[in-house]
Each structure stands twice: as structure tokens, then as C-alpha cells.
Design a protein around this motif. Structure first.
Motif, PDB file in Angstrom:
ATOM      1  N   THR A  49       0.520  -0.891  -0.096  1.00  0.00           N
ATOM      2  CA  THR A  49      -0.255   0.399   0.264  1.00  0.00           C
ATOM      3  C   THR A  49       0.830   1.200   0.405  1.00  0.00           C
ATOM      4  N   HIS A  50       2.011   1.349   0.741  1.00  0.00           N
ATOM      5  CA  HIS A  50       2.331   2.545   0.648  1.00  0.00           C
ATOM      6  C   HIS A  50       4.217   2.556   0.284  1.00  0.00           C
ATOM      7  N   LEU A  51       4.350   1.711  -0.611  1.00  0.00           N
ATOM      8  CA  LEU A  51       5.706   1.619  -1.279  1.00  0.00           C
ATOM      9  C   LEU A  51       5.671   2.801  -2.416  1.00  0.00           C
ATOM     10  N   ASP A  52       4.814   2.683  -3.067  1.00  0.00           N
ATOM     11  CA  ASP A  52       4.656   4.049  -3.928  1.00  0.00           C
ATOM     12  C   ASP A  52       4.488   5.245  -3.823  1.00  0.00           C
ATOM     13  N   ALA A  53       4.296   5.646  -2.325  1.00  0.00           N
ATOM     14  CA  ALA A  53       4.651   6.993  -1.399  1.00  0.00           C
ATOM     15  C   ALA A  53       5.679   7.150  -0.871  1.00  0.00           C
ATOM     16  N   LEU A  54       6.644   5.944  -1.071  1.00  0.00           N
ATOM     17  CA  LEU A  54       8.232   6.211  -0.462  1.00  0.00           C
ATOM     18  C   LEU A  54       9.159   6.853  -1.953  1.00  0.00           C
ATOM     19  N   PRO A  55      10.057   7.939  -1.191  1.00  0.00           N
ATOM     20  CA  PRO A  55      10.060   8.748  -2.297  1.00  0.00           C
ATOM     21  C   PRO A  55      11.621   8.005  -2.996  1.00  0.00           C
ATOM     22  N   GLY A  56      11.205   7.970  -4.235  1.00  0.00           N
ATOM     23  CA  GLY A  56      12.407   7.930  -5.123  1.00  0.00           C
ATOM     24  C   GLY A  56      12.576   6.142  -5.249  1.00  0.00           C
TER      25      GLY A  56
END
Length: 691
Positions: free
Chosen positions: A237-244
Motif C-alpha cells: 500500500t505504501h511503497l509507491d508513496a516512498l521517495p525515489g
């Protein structure tokens, strides 16, 4: 005499025109080049340790001195260092396991003085040809010797490697005016003292440069997201929101592959990177991450020291390492040239099971080690495969013991294998016991890191005895200082989907193809290829899986009882998807000292559901020997003749059921007994696989 201006000019070649040589970097370079001293540099990742030794190497070569020898632990680190050296106009080459074809040419370039820098793996230092033909010239003519990631020298360090301790032999043979530089980012007081002792850099003229370990870009968080499926769902769920792009660390190879598969199903560009990944594929995966062609590499600790992506945006741990020092080293990959990088730990209750497993393969007992020494001849070399059936150690532990004994002088590696030296050897039981206690304290510290309400960066710096850490200092960036940035709550549908993916049962049990060498020495006349063993088998899951692992570990830890319905349902799914050449017609349980009811009830249920003939149990012979060995040859010898010949008709392949498949030898030897009684084929089936 080299000047700071000359050093600054080389730094600009190495790192660009805006790079500025700091005072402490010049202090190290001056000590090495001008004063020809020995130095120990303990500085955080990104401080510029490699710049120090490349600049020193070029200045020393300009003064007419010999090549710099850099002992470097990882292929990734070597590749990055050769590329960095080239940017600075430094002629560098590496000798490691991936460029065997180039060794002779590189040796010639060393002898001809054509190289400024030679990077070698610690394993090379005790290769007989390298040690006897190349190393003496390097020790005599080297301009500088560098020991990178020097915490590997110390068995108090988080990544102790016996081969690294051979460096002290190299250092001892150096001329008095040859400078030595040892560098690391992850060493507490105890490791620093041990490294100094191992390398002989603890004298009065040694410069120790030890700086602060704060990483101002790192934003540390601990997220309690629940069970393995919930944590995997949180990541998806959160991977895409992590930078770069970044790295997701797992504790085991199986977990890396499971998580990578799950994330790919969610549309992410990710790949698994483990110690089992081929060297060429590792290099390609590193390049993919460096060039942002993947969102993340899902990696074990195999991707760690030396991987240098300055703009790495995040590091996530799906499961906690057993040491805060190892954790600091891994998260240090992130945020080296960015103002902010996210570091997230998603711990699980099962992490401690993995820690206990790795602790169980520690240094063997004194009697076991002395049996290795006794098995070696002082005059005739014995290869490691030939030695293995003479001692009850598996290959990896035997190799570790031999390396330690080699460093201690009790054995010596020569062409053709190993010989005993006759040098008296002392088993330092107190040291090993103290080391084990230190490991337990580190594990507790890792649990304390997860639960602390104090500053997380300060906690890690305190574990590393950071000399610049103030008593009440706080980073102002971690979740405890600045507030939580991530909610551990997981959508129930996402968690159910992740659980369904991770809980898809079924892993292959590879069939043993070759008998271990040296069985004749144990009275067993078996050799060559195995022609009467089982076919490849299946297990519901691995004990290390994120999905079935925890369930299977609980099942095998419980008191013996009838097989639960959910386990039967999983077994049926595995059998339904098994692409066997010929369907089994019968099922047979293997005798068990620990789980007889579990295994026989599973065999019975599978017979009922699959309409197979229930052949009962393959019973142990009353005169069988107990099987306690871990070494393959010893296990085969102990298992030979362990079962009473089954007295039943066979009209097709037999499904042979057990609780745990570990080495594969129990299934192999039991299948031989069943096939000898008339079964045309044997298909192993286990509740769990250990790997």
C-alpha cells in the motif's frame, strides 16, 4: 612532499569541481602520505573514506611508491571503487571470484608496476598461488595497504569474516614505513579495540579518526503493522508513496522472493536480490536500481556494504536484523546525497525465530574442532570435500572452522587442500561464550530500539559509542521526535489479499542427485549418481516463509496431535497443483519419534481424500542408529538400514509423507527402501521445508 592543494585537485577529479576536502580527511591523508603512519578511521557512511585512500594512493604513486592494496569484502563494493578510481585517473583492477580469467594478466600488471590500486577479496589472501607468488611482492613494494569495512576483522563485529583476520599476516609482513589505513562506519568501542589488535594498528603512532555518526537526512520510523500478511500488505500500500527508489530488506531468501512476487502482482517494478543470486544478475540488478529502473530491490543482507547509490530514497526492513549495529549499517545506504530519506522498520514476532536459527550455527564445540585438526595429515593435503565425511560438520561450518584454524596457525591451506601444521591450538571457550552473550545483548537492544520512546537515531548512535553524542541529544526527525508519519493500520481487504497470496501453499523439495564423497570411509558402499532415490517432492511451505512459515513453526512446536483441517486443506491444494508424471496410487507415512500422530493422520486423510491406498507406516528398524549428524556423509551412514522392509503390494508410485524436509537425506534413504520393496517411484511430501 604532498600538499593539501594536490589532494584537493584529486578530490575534484573524483567527486566534481564543487567537492571540498575537509580538515579531518586531510588529516588522514597527511598521516598516510607525509608521515607514513598507520590510521584507523571510524566515520559514518558518506563521510568520504574512499576519497581518503584514493587520494593517498595517487599521491604515493606520484612520489614513486608502489601500488595501493585495498582489501574489500564485496563485489558490489569493488565495482564501485574501480569506477571511482577511474574517475580520479587512478589505474585500478580487482581480483575476485567473478573475473578468474583475468587473474594472470592482473598479476603481471602488478609485477610490472602498471597498477595504482589493486582490490582483492579477503579470500584471495590465502589462495596458495596468490599468497605465495603475488602477496610477498605486494608486502615488499606496496605504497599503502587499506582494509575497507574493517569491522569484518572483528568477531565482535556484526559481519565477522574469518578470511578478514588473515590481513594481520599481511600487515605483519609489511615494511615499517608502509602506511596502513583501516576504515569502517560501524564499530563500537569493543570492535574498534579488537580491529586495532587484529591489524596491529594500535601503537603510539596510530592516528585514530573517529567522528560523529548522526545521519541528518535519515527519518527513522518503526511501524507495528501486525502479522506477516498485514506487514506485506502495508508495504504494497505504501511503497509507491516512498521517495525515489530504495531497498526493502528481508531476513531470509524465501521472504525476499515471496515479497518480490507479491509486489510485482501489485504492479511494482521490483526484483529479489539475495546471496543465491548469480554474480552477473546481481550486477544487472544493482545497475537497475542505480538508474531507477526498479522501484526497489527486495534484498537480504547480501546487498549491503559497498552498494553506493547516493540518492537512495528509502530503506524498509520487513523484519528486524538481530543487531542495531547491523541495522545502522544497512539503513546507511539511504540518503547520502539527499536532504531526506525514509527509513522504516516493520518488525514481526517471528523475527526472533530467525535470530535463533542463525545463532544455532555458531562456532562448534572444542571436540568437534579438534576432530577437524586430527583428520588432517601434516604432509598430504586433504581437500574440503574429502575432509567432510571424516568430521560431522556440514560444508559451510567446516569451511568456517578451517578458516579460523588457518588464521590461528593450526592448519594451512596449500595446493590441493589443507594440512595440519602441528602448532598447538587453544580453544578459547571463554571468548566464544562471551561472544554469544554479547550477541544476546545485541538482540535485546534491537527489541529495545523497537519499543523506545526516545530518539531513535540517538539510540543507534549510543549502540555505536558515538563520541559526539550529547547526553540529551535528539535528532528531531524520527517518529519519536517529530511524530509518526506512517499509520500501522492496514485495510482488511488488502491484508486478506496479501495473506491469500503468501499462503498459497507449495514449494518444491529438490531431489538429491549425487552421493556425498567419502562414504566408503564410513563403511557405506555408495558413490556417484543416485539412481534409486525419490523424485522431486513438495512441501506446504518453508519454515522461513512469510506466509506458511509461522503456521508451520507453531505446528511442529506443539505436542503431537491429529493433523488440523487447515493443514490438510493446504496439502490437498499442493497435491492438486503437482505436475507429476504419474499420479501416485498409494500413500505411506514415515515413522517419527516426534510427530507420529501428526504424520500418520495426514497420510490417512490424504488417502481418503485422494482415493489412494493407505500403506500405513514405514517403520524404523529396532536396531537403527540415532541420526544426530549434520554432515551429509554421516547422515547417510546413520540412515543406511534404518527402516524395516515394507511388506505390502505396490501397483504405482507412492506418496511418502513426513513432517519436515531439511537435508533431503531422510527422504532419499527411505525412498530407496520403498523402491527396493517394489515401488516403481516415490514422491516425497512434507508439511514443511527448512529452506
Amino acid at each position: 612532499m604532498a600538499t593539501r592543494a594536490e589532494a584537493q585537485a584529486i578530490l575534484e577529479q573524483l567527486a566534481g569541481p564543487s567537492a571540498v576536502l575537509r580538515y579531518d580527511q586531510w588529516a588522514a591523508i597527511e598521516a598516510l602520505v607525509v608521515q607514513r603512519r598507520r590510521a584507523l578511521v571510524v566515520q559514518r557512511t558518506g563521510w568520504g573514506k574512499s576519497a581518503v585512500y584514493f587520494i593517498a594512493a595517487k599521491l604515493l604513486r606520484a612520489a614513486g611508491l608502489g601500488a595501493t592494496v585495498i582489501v574489500s569484502p564485496l563485489l558490489a563494493l569493488m565495482r564501485n571503487q574501480v569506477a571511482a578510481a577511474d574517475r580520479a585517473g587512478v589505474h585500478a583492477a580487482t581480483i575476485n571470484s567473478s573475473n578468474v580469467a583475468d587473474w594472470s594478466d592482473i598479476h603481471a600488471r602488478v609485477r610490472g608496476g602498471d597498477l595504482d590500486v589493486l582490490l582483492v577479496s579477503p579470500e584471495r589472501l590465502n589462495n596458495p598461488d596468490f599468497r605465495d607468488e603475488v602477496l610477498p611482492a605486494l608486502a615488499r613494494d606496496a605504497g599503502l595497504v587499506v582494509v575497507d569495512e574493517a569491522h569484518c576483522v572483528s568477531d565482535w563485529g556484526h559481519d565477522f569474516r574469518p578470511d578478514y583476520r588473515r590481513i594481520r599476516t599481511l600487515v605483519a609482513e609489511l615494511g615499517a614505513d608502509i602506511p596502513v589505513l583501516a576504515t569502517t562506519a560501524t564499530a563500537n568501542d569493543r570492535v574498534v579495540a579488537d580491529v586495532a589488535a587484529q591489524l596491529g594498528v594500535g601503537g603510539r603512532d596510530t592516528l585514530v579518526l573517529r567522528g560523529g555518526l548522526d545521519r541528518e537526512s535519515l527519518r527513522l520510523s518503526v511501524v507495528q503493522a501486525g502479522n506477516p500478511a498485514q506487514r506485506a500488505a502495508w508495504l504494497a500500500t505504501h511503497l509507491d508513496a516512498l521517495p525515489g527508489s530504495g531497498i526493502v530488506y528481508t531476513l531470509t531468501v524465501a521472504q525476499a522472493h515471496d515479497v518480490a512476487a507479491l509486489l510485482r502482482e501489485h504492479g511494482y517494478q521490483v526484483a529479489a536480490y539475495t546471496g543465491a543470486t548469480e554474480a552477473a544478475e546481481r550486477e544487472q540488478l544493482e545497475t537497475d536500481l542505480l538508474e531507477n529502473r526498479v522501484k526497489a530491490l527486495i534484498a537480504t543482507s547480501a546487498l549491503g556494504m559497498g552498494f553506493d547509490k547516493p540518492d537512495l530514497g528509502f530503506v524498509v526492513h520487513l523484519g528486524a536484523p538481530s543487531s542495531p549495529i547491523a541495522y545502522y549499517q544497512q539503513v546507511g545506504r539511504a540518503g547520502r546525497s539527499t536532504s531526506s530519506a525514509e527509513v522504516v522498520l516493520l518488525p514481526g514476532r517471528e523475527d526472533q525465530d530467525v535470530w535463533r536459527y542463525f545463532s544455532s550455527v555458531a562456532f562448534p564445540s572444542e571436540a568437534m574442532v579438534r576432530s577437524v585438526i586430527a583428520a588432517l595429515d601434516p604432509d598430504r593435503p586433504t581437500s574440503t570435500p574429502a575432509l567432510e565425511p571424516l568430521v560431522d560438520l556440514n560444508r559451510s561450518r567446516l569451511e568456517m572452522v578451517l578458516k579460523v584454524l588457518d588464521v590461528d596457525g593450526a592448519v594451512r591451506r596449500v595446493k590441493g587442500g589443507w594440512v595440519a601444521t602441528g602448532t598447538p591450538w587453544n580453544y578459547d571457550e571463554q571468548r566464544y561464550r562471551t561472544l554469544e552473550e554479547a550477541r544476546r545483548r545485541e538482540q535485546q537492544a534491537m527489541l529495545d530500539y523497537q519499543s523506545t520512546d526516545g530518539c531513535r537515531m540517538a539510540f543507534l548512535r549510543r549502540q555505536l559509542d558515538d563520541p559526539e553524542l550529547g547526553a540529551q541529544e535528539r535528532c528531531g526527525r524520527c517518529d519519536n521526535c517529530a511524530g509518526s508519519r506512517f499509520d500501522g493500520a492496514v485495510d482488511s481487504t488488502a491484508a486478506d489479499n496479501a495473506r491469500e497470496r503468501l499462503m498459497r501453499p507449495g514449494v518444491e523439495i529438490a531431489a538429491r542427485r549425487q552421493w556425498p564423497t567419502g562414504l566408503a570411509k564410513l563403511g557405506v558402499e555408495l558413490s556417484g549418481r543416485i539412481s534409486d532415490g525419490p523424485a522431486p517432492g513438495r512441501a506446504i511451505g518453508r519454515l522461513t516463509d512469510l506466509g506458511w512459515g509461522a503456521r508451520l513453526r507453531r505446528l511442529l512446536a506443539e505436542e503431537d496431535a491429529e493433523v488440523p483441517d487447515d493443514v490438510v486443506a493446504a496439502a490437498v491444494k499442493v497435491l492438486a497443483s503437482w505436475d507429476w508424471d504419474t499420479r501416485p496410487t498409494a500413500v505411506m507415512a514415515l515413522d517419527s519419534d516426534t510427530h507420529p500422530t501428526l504424520i500418520t493422520s495426514l497420510a490417512r486423510r490424504l488417502a481418503e481424500l485422494g482415493r489412494l491406498t493407505d500403506l500405513g507406516t514405514l517403520h524404523y528398524d529396532p536396531q537403527r542408529r540415532p541420526v544426530t549428524a549434520v554432515n551429509s556423509a554421516y547422515r547417510v551412514a546413520a540412515l543406511q538400514g534404518s527402516w524395516s522392509a515394507p511388506d505390502c503390494p505396490f501397483d504405482g508410485p507412492v506418496l511418502l509423507v513426513d513432517d519436515l524436509a531439511d537435508t533431503g537425506w531422510t527422504f532419499t534413504m527411505a525412498a530407496r527402501a520403498v523402491r527396493a520393496a517394489g515401488a516403481p517411484a516415490v514422491l516425497p511430501f512434507a508439511l514443511a521445508s527448512s529452506s
